[in-house]
Design an enzyme around this catalytic site. Structure first.
Site, PDB file in Angstrom:
ATOM      1  N   GLU A  61      -1.837   0.678   0.428  1.00 26.70           N
ATOM      2  CA  GLU A  61      -1.343   0.248   1.724  1.00 26.70           C
ATOM      3  C   GLU A  61      -2.280  -0.767   2.368  1.00 26.70           C
ATOM      4  O   GLU A  61      -3.437  -0.928   1.954  1.00 26.70           O
ATOM      5  CB  GLU A  61      -1.167   1.472   2.639  1.00 26.70           C
ATOM      6  CG  GLU A  61      -0.647   1.186   4.047  1.00 26.70           C
ATOM      7  CD  GLU A  61       0.720   0.485   4.098  1.00 26.70           C
ATOM      8  OE1 GLU A  61       0.819  -0.657   3.614  1.00 26.70           O
ATOM      9  OE2 GLU A  61       1.665   1.070   4.662  1.00 26.70           O
TER      10      GLU A  61
ATOM     11  N   HIS B  16       6.672   5.745  -0.324  1.00 30.37           N
ATOM     12  CA  HIS B  16       6.322   7.155  -0.481  1.00 30.37           C
ATOM     13  C   HIS B  16       7.082   8.026   0.522  1.00 30.37           C
ATOM     14  O   HIS B  16       7.600   7.551   1.544  1.00 30.37           O
ATOM     15  CB  HIS B  16       4.817   7.356  -0.305  1.00 30.37           C
ATOM     16  CG  HIS B  16       4.333   7.062   1.089  1.00 30.37           C
ATOM     17  ND1 HIS B  16       4.510   7.933   2.143  1.00 30.37           N
ATOM     18  CD2 HIS B  16       3.674   5.996   1.597  1.00 30.37           C
ATOM     19  CE1 HIS B  16       3.992   7.420   3.233  1.00 30.37           C
ATOM     20  NE2 HIS B  16       3.475   6.238   2.939  1.00 30.37           N
TER      21      HIS B  16
END
Length: 205
Positions: free
Chosen positions: A87, A17
């Site tokens: 994550e 990201h």
């Protein structure tokens, strides 16, 4: 049968990201759902230029906002959320930098050796992240072996852990792969064995 006809041709492209305020300051950002910075948006768009000429059979994203938005700005607004791409859950270390964690513990610490204990969220061990990566690869690898191309938007530590697991090193093998924001990476095969084809490619570095 020739080697050429049996060599898997599929690839797995992994995009980290774009920049957030926490990634810029080195704070561990696990399940905290924070937005991209303006720079993060811009570099997500640049990442999209590296993908624009590629054809993908499946596009997945972490359900966290920073990954979903990166996929959108990169030109993939219909990316399919997959919880396994979130994550590493940093648990008690969420929002802290590595020096802050080490100061708190009073001894050396590494996510690749020690994982993260429970805090407001459960935290994850190296073994748990390895299992999550293996589950995802269990679905993806047959597609690659059939010659498909899969694109995934995720996060630094999980992409690194996934790469370590792909290479047979478990999630702890991710320690060997530094990764910047908005970077495009590619995994695939050489002589039917898992390899890294490209790493940390960022346009306009």
């Amino acid at each position: 049968m020739s080697t050429a006809s049996t060599e898997p041709r599929g690839t797995m492209v992994l995009v980290r990201h774009g920049e957030t305020e926490w990634s810029k300051s080195g704070r561990h950002t696990g399940l905290t759902d924070i937005p991209l910075t303006e720079t993060g948006v811009y570099k997500s768009e640049l990442a999209g230029t590296l993908l624009a000429t590629r054809r993908f059979d499946r596009v997945l994203t972490s359900p966290l906002r920073r990954a979903v938005d990166t996929a959108r700005y990169a030109g993939f607004p219909d990316a399919e959320p997959d919880e396994r791409l979130h994550e590493w859950d940093y648990g008690a270390y969420e929002g802290l930098t590595t020096p802050e964690i080490i100061a708190q513990l009073g001894h050396p610490w590494s996510i690749w050796d020690d994982g993260a204990p429970a805090g407001e969220t459960p935290g994850e061990s190296v073994a748990q992240v390895t299992a999550r990566a293996e589950s995802l690869l269990g679905d993806i690898r047959p597609r690659l072996e059939r010659g498909e191309h899969v694109l995934m938007f995720s996060h630094a530590h999980f992409i690194r852990a996934l790469t370590g697991t792909w290479l047979g090193l478990t999630a702890s093998g991710g320690r060997y792969f530094w990764l910047g924001t908005s970077a495009v990476n590619e995994l695939g095969f050489e002589h039917a064995r898992p390899v890294v084809l490209q790493w940390n490619h960022v346009r306009g570095r």
